[in-house]
Design an enzyme around this catalytic site. Structure first.
Site, PDB file in Angstrom:
ATOM      1  CG  ASP A 159      -1.985   1.050   1.227  1.00 45.85           C
ATOM      2  OD1 ASP A 159      -2.954   0.978   0.447  1.00 45.85           O
ATOM      3  OD2 ASP A 159      -1.828   1.987   2.027  1.00 45.85           O
ATOM      4  CE1 TYR A 286      -4.325   7.645   0.326  1.00 44.71           C
ATOM      5  CE2 TYR A 286      -3.976   7.813   2.694  1.00 44.71           C
ATOM      6  CZ  TYR A 286      -4.213   7.044   1.569  1.00 44.71           C
ATOM      7  OH  TYR A 286      -4.348   5.685   1.684  1.00 44.71           O
ATOM      8  CG  HIS A 351      -5.602  -3.010  -0.322  1.00 44.85           C
ATOM      9  ND1 HIS A 351      -4.836  -2.587  -1.378  1.00 44.85           N
ATOM     10  CD2 HIS A 351      -5.248  -2.245   0.735  1.00 44.85           C
ATOM     11  CE1 HIS A 351      -4.045  -1.583  -0.972  1.00 44.85           C
ATOM     12  NE2 HIS A 351      -4.284  -1.366   0.298  1.00 44.85           N
TER      13      HIS A 351
END
Length: 384
Positions: A159, A286, A351
């Site tokens: 990730d 982010y 994921h």
């Protein structure tokens, strides 16, 4: 994440679909292991009867590196000459997402190091969002390796940890013996498209990456049932963090049954840590997407020149972003990562693949990195 379109087809890495095939074409060697229940909240764990014992208990320490204090979980032999593996976690996770792989590799003689990244868990969380650029995070890891006197390591990322690991290899390939990255393919810089614009145009303003740009968005996690949040986030069919909708979580009363690969203890640990730290640290990664795009301009077109294996589940949304599969399978990724040796597609996996398919992923990591242990010696780094 923003990916370049696939270029002309180059010599492709071997691609495998399924579980534990041997990458060199010989008869598969099946290793029976327990799902290493390296408890995230305890220092040791008694192995179940008939299963492989853990080589070392998990040890925890704080390491001063790059001006911050990093919490590091460690397992495996104390022998400084033993090969070392650095595990790099993603969002919303901690070092504990690697508990299975740490037990597996420690039992095979590897020193395993899994830090909480900047802003997570027991590691310092600077308040300014601009303190979470790729240069800060990669700088943390390089400084950590120096502090641990590890001149070169194997790196495994997932990730956001995969993104950080790609950039570690791009910026400091001398510190990485080989790379195994999970879920997120390499993202070459596209000069004409900023990452947030890419996600906004493809998924809309309500997409979590776009929502995370809003100042104070982390306050939406306040008062949330964190155990329920992590149950939903880690088991969402369409893949972890991108499937998270806080509004849906608050509105839903549906009972969440944990899969066999996730326990109440795992969930309780995450909830207890995030209850203390909050989510601002992880969200700031982010918020730096576009800033990273600006800062990485000098590396436009640069290649990752480290021996690499890439693994992704075919149910992972990161594998289904527009253009990603063409990029991976039609030569684009091999062009940008010329030492990419193998791509593994795990059928039916989502994921959080290192937890969902713990033994398969552990096997794949070990099978890849063990071939580099043929007497390669590098000088040790003097402690600063």
């Amino acid at each position: 994440m923003a990916l370049a379109s696939a270029g002309d087809a180059l010599r492709a890495p071997s691609v495998r679909h399924g579980t534990c095939e041997n990458p060199r074409g010989t008869t598969p060697h099946l290793v029976l292991t327990r799902r290493s229940r390296l408890s995230p909240s305890t220092a040791s764990q008694r192995p179940p009867s008939g299963r492989e014992p853990m080589a070392e208990a998990v040890r925890h320490r704080q390491v001063e590196a790059n001006g911050i204090s990093m919490h590091v979980a460690e397992s495996g032999p104390a022998d400084p000459s033993a090969p070392a593996v650095l595990f790099v976690h993603g969002f919303p996770e901690l070092w504990s997402s690697w508990r299975h792989q740490m037990g597996y590799l420690a039992a095979r003689g590897y020193r395993c190091f899994a830090p909480d990244l900047r802003g997570y868990g027991g590691t310092t969380a600077p308040p300014a969002p601009t303190s979470y650029t790729v240069f800060h995070i990669v700088g943390d890891l390089v400084a950590l390796l120096d502090a641990l006197q590890l001149p070169q390591v194997f790196v495994v990322g997932h990730d956001w940890g995969a993104i950080v690991s790609w950039n570690l290899c791009l910026l400091r390939p001398d510190r990485v013996r080989a790379l195994v990255n999970l879920s997120v393919a390499f993202m070459p810089r596209r000069p004409g498209v900023k990452p947030v614009e890419y996600f906004r145009s493809g998924y809309g303003e309500d997409y979590y990456v776009c929502r995370f740009q809003k100042p104070g968005i982390e306050a939406e996690f306040t008062g949330l049932d964190l155990k329920r949040f992590f149950k939903m986030a880690l088991t969402a069919k369409t893949t972890g963090s991108s499937a998270m909708s806080l509004r849906k979580m608050r509105a839903s009363n549906k009972e969440i049954k944990l899969p066999s690969w996730l326990t109440e203890e795992d969930i309780s640990y995450l909830a207890s840590v995030y209850e203390k730290t909050g989510f601002a640290g992880g969200i700031n990664y982010y918020r730096c997407l576009d800033l990273n795009w600006e800062l990485m301009a000098p590396w436009t077109g640069a290649q990752v020149k480290v021996p690499t294996k890439f693994i992704v589940g075919d149910g992972d949304l990161a594998y289904h972003h527009p253009g990603v599969q063409n990029y991976i399978h039609k030569g684009g990724m091999k062009r940008d990562v010329p030492m990419l040796e193998e791509v593994v597609i795990i059928k039916g996996a989502g994921h959080f693949i290192q937890q969902e398919r713990a033994q398969e992923i552990s096997n794949h990591i070990y099978d890849y990195i063990k071939k580099f242990q043929s007497g390669v010696q590098v000088p040790r780094v003097s402690k600063l």
